[in-house]
Design a protein around this motif. Structure first.
Motif, mmCIF file in Angstrom:
data_model
loop_
_atom_site.group_PDB
_atom_site.id
_atom_site.type_symbol
_atom_site.label_atom_id
_atom_site.label_comp_id
_atom_site.label_asym_id
_atom_site.label_seq_id
_atom_site.Cartn_x
_atom_site.Cartn_y
_atom_site.Cartn_z
ATOM 1 N N PRO A 56 34.053 3.307 -34.022
ATOM 2 C CA PRO A 56 33.255 2.118 -33.668
ATOM 3 C C PRO A 56 33.913 1.253 -32.598
ATOM 4 O O PRO A 56 33.234 0.693 -31.733
ATOM 5 N N MET A 57 35.237 1.121 -32.644
ATOM 6 C CA MET A 57 35.917 0.338 -31.610
ATOM 7 C C MET A 57 35.780 1.008 -30.252
ATOM 8 O O MET A 57 35.532 0.348 -29.232
ATOM 9 N N ALA A 58 35.929 2.343 -30.198
ATOM 10 C CA ALA A 58 35.793 3.066 -28.936
ATOM 11 C C ALA A 58 34.397 2.886 -28.368
ATOM 12 O O ALA A 58 34.222 2.676 -27.162
ATOM 13 N N HIS A 59 33.376 2.934 -29.225
ATOM 14 C CA HIS A 59 32.003 2.747 -28.758
ATOM 15 C C HIS A 59 31.781 1.321 -28.263
ATOM 16 O O HIS A 59 31.028 1.102 -27.296
ATOM 17 N N ARG A 60 32.402 0.359 -28.912
ATOM 18 C CA ARG A 60 32.272 -1.031 -28.446
ATOM 19 C C ARG A 60 32.848 -1.184 -27.037
ATOM 20 O O ARG A 60 32.253 -1.846 -26.180
ATOM 21 N N ILE A 61 33.988 -0.565 -26.802
ATOM 22 C CA ILE A 61 34.586 -0.635 -25.463
ATOM 23 C C ILE A 61 33.690 0.058 -24.443
ATOM 24 O O ILE A 61 33.521 -0.410 -23.309
ATOM 25 N N ALA A 62 33.076 1.181 -24.836
ATOM 26 C CA ALA A 62 32.194 1.910 -23.930
ATOM 27 C C ALA A 62 31.000 1.061 -23.520
ATOM 28 O O ALA A 62 30.520 1.147 -22.376
ATOM 29 N N ARG A 63 30.509 0.197 -24.429
ATOM 30 C CA ARG A 63 29.336 -0.633 -24.116
ATOM 31 C C ARG A 63 29.614 -1.645 -23.017
ATOM 32 O O ARG A 63 28.686 -2.151 -22.388
ATOM 33 N N ARG A 64 30.882 -1.942 -22.761
ATOM 34 C CA ARG A 64 31.197 -2.857 -21.669
ATOM 35 C C ARG A 64 30.793 -2.274 -20.311
ATOM 36 O O ARG A 64 30.620 -3.005 -19.347
ATOM 37 N N TYR A 65 30.680 -0.968 -20.245
ATOM 38 C CA TYR A 65 30.412 -0.299 -18.970
ATOM 39 C C TYR A 65 28.974 0.192 -18.861
ATOM 40 O O TYR A 65 28.665 0.994 -17.979
ATOM 41 N N ARG A 66 28.086 -0.300 -19.733
ATOM 42 C CA ARG A 66 26.691 0.105 -19.636
ATOM 43 C C ARG A 66 26.074 -0.520 -18.387
ATOM 44 O O ARG A 66 26.604 -1.439 -17.778
ATOM 45 N N ASN A 67 24.935 0.022 -17.988
ATOM 46 C CA ASN A 67 24.194 -0.443 -16.802
ATOM 47 C C ASN A 67 25.003 -0.269 -15.509
ATOM 48 O O ASN A 67 24.859 -1.047 -14.577
ATOM 49 N N LYS A 68 25.844 0.735 -15.488
ATOM 50 C CA LYS A 68 26.604 1.037 -14.282
ATOM 51 C C LYS A 68 26.276 2.433 -13.742
ATOM 52 O O LYS A 68 27.067 3.031 -13.030
ATOM 53 N N GLY A 69 25.108 2.931 -14.137
ATOM 54 C CA GLY A 69 24.683 4.213 -13.615
ATOM 55 C C GLY A 69 25.039 5.409 -14.472
ATOM 56 O O GLY A 69 24.778 6.544 -14.083
ATOM 57 N N GLU A 70 25.603 5.165 -15.664
ATOM 58 C CA GLU A 70 25.981 6.257 -16.560
ATOM 59 C C GLU A 70 25.337 6.026 -17.911
ATOM 60 O O GLU A 70 25.202 4.889 -18.368
ATOM 61 N N SER A 71 24.904 7.102 -18.560
ATOM 62 C CA SER A 71 24.236 6.966 -19.850
ATOM 63 C C SER A 71 25.242 6.557 -20.927
ATOM 64 O O SER A 71 26.432 6.874 -20.834
ATOM 65 N N MET A 72 24.731 5.875 -21.952
ATOM 66 C CA MET A 72 25.609 5.432 -23.037
ATOM 67 C C MET A 72 26.201 6.621 -23.792
ATOM 68 O O MET A 72 27.343 6.571 -24.251
#
Length: 281
Positions: A56-72
């Motif tokens: 869950p922590m890794a996924h939370r960090i990944a969400r910081r980079y959403r909307n940058k042209g890469e899928s979640m």
């Protein structure tokens, strides 16, 4: 036994978490056990349990980079890879796992964007300039009453030269590419697309280059041979007419044209070679 090490962490982390999010479980006992294990099934199973606990922590960090042209989904996968790397390299004496894992996962995500997401690959140096310039622009704009910062202001803020700032600004605009079908005119108006603005190679440039390369060899030919080449290739006269004009046979005209062209070609090729005789690239 392994499940006992990670069991009950949900209740404990809710009680002791220092964060507003609930994704930092207490797995110190699991990491201590893992540090004493060598490679083998037990270590692999323990690693899987730790990944599940910290995912869950890794996924939370990944969400910081959403909307940058890469899928979640892809971002979460990259973050999970960073988490696995952090778990495999972490040692309890380094301090809390989260302090080690967050930079590792973040670095993996940034590396993914740096290496995979640019439409046109640019050198690492230019990517670093882009990041510094973008950060400096944001800092300068956020100051009360500050206009759009100029190149000099960004250079002074970052310690870069103005030329480096210009490279960084160009890189900011080059992260993604426009489609060749992108309209150049305002929406709703008939106009041209970007592909219509692309130029094409002009064959006349090659012709000019060939003519310039042939000039020295033509100057060194006897006058009669120069005249024959001119009549044949510029006036379009047949070999029979040229032979009649000079009072020689058509076969002789053919031989003169062949030898004259070979001599001009040989001299042109020699002009393209450097002094040491190694052909130019």
């Amino acid at each position: 036994m392994l499940t006992d090490i990670t069991a009950g962490t949900t209740t404990q982390r809710r009680r002791t978490s220092r964060h507003p999010h609930d994704d930092a479980p207490d797995t110190s006992a699991a990491f201590a056990r893992m540090a004493d294990l060598g490679d083998g099934p037990e270590r692999e199973l323990l690693c899987e349990l730790l990944v599940e606990a910290w995912l869950p922590m890794a996924h939370r960090i990944a969400r910081r980079y959403r909307n940058k042209g890469e899928s979640m989904d892809d971002l979460e996968q990259v973050a999970a890879m960073g988490l696995v790397k952090a778990i495999n390299h972490y040692r309890p004496e380094r301090g809390p796992f989260e302090c080690y894992a967050v930079p590792t996962i973040t670095g993996e995500l940034r590396r993914h964007f740096r290496d995979r997401m640019w439409d046109v690959h640019v050198p690492r140096r230019v990517q670093d300039l882009r990041n510094k310039v973008r950060s400096a622009r944001r800092d300068l704009i956020e100051r009360p009453g500050s206009p759009e910062p100029c190149v000099g202001a960004i250079a002074a803020h970052t310690g870069l030269t103005e030329e480096e700032v210009l490279d960084g600004l160009k890189a900011i605009e080059s992260y993604s590419a426009l489609s060749l079908d992108a309209e150049l005119s305002p929406a709703g108006q008939d106009g041209h697309s970007l592909v219509d603005a692309l130029g094409a190679a002009d064959s006349a440039y090659d012709l000019i280059t060939d003519r310039e390369a042939a000039k020295p060899g033509l100057r060194h030919l006897p006058e009669r041979e120069r005249t024959i080449l001119y009549l044949r290739f510029f006036e379009g006269m047949t070999q029979a007419r040229i032979a009649e004009r000079f009072g020689i046979s058509q076969m002789h005209v053919s031989r003169l044209i062949h030898h004259s062209c070979a001599r001009v070609r040989e001299e042109a090729c020699q002009e393209c070679e450097p002094a040491d005789g190694v052909p130019a690239a």
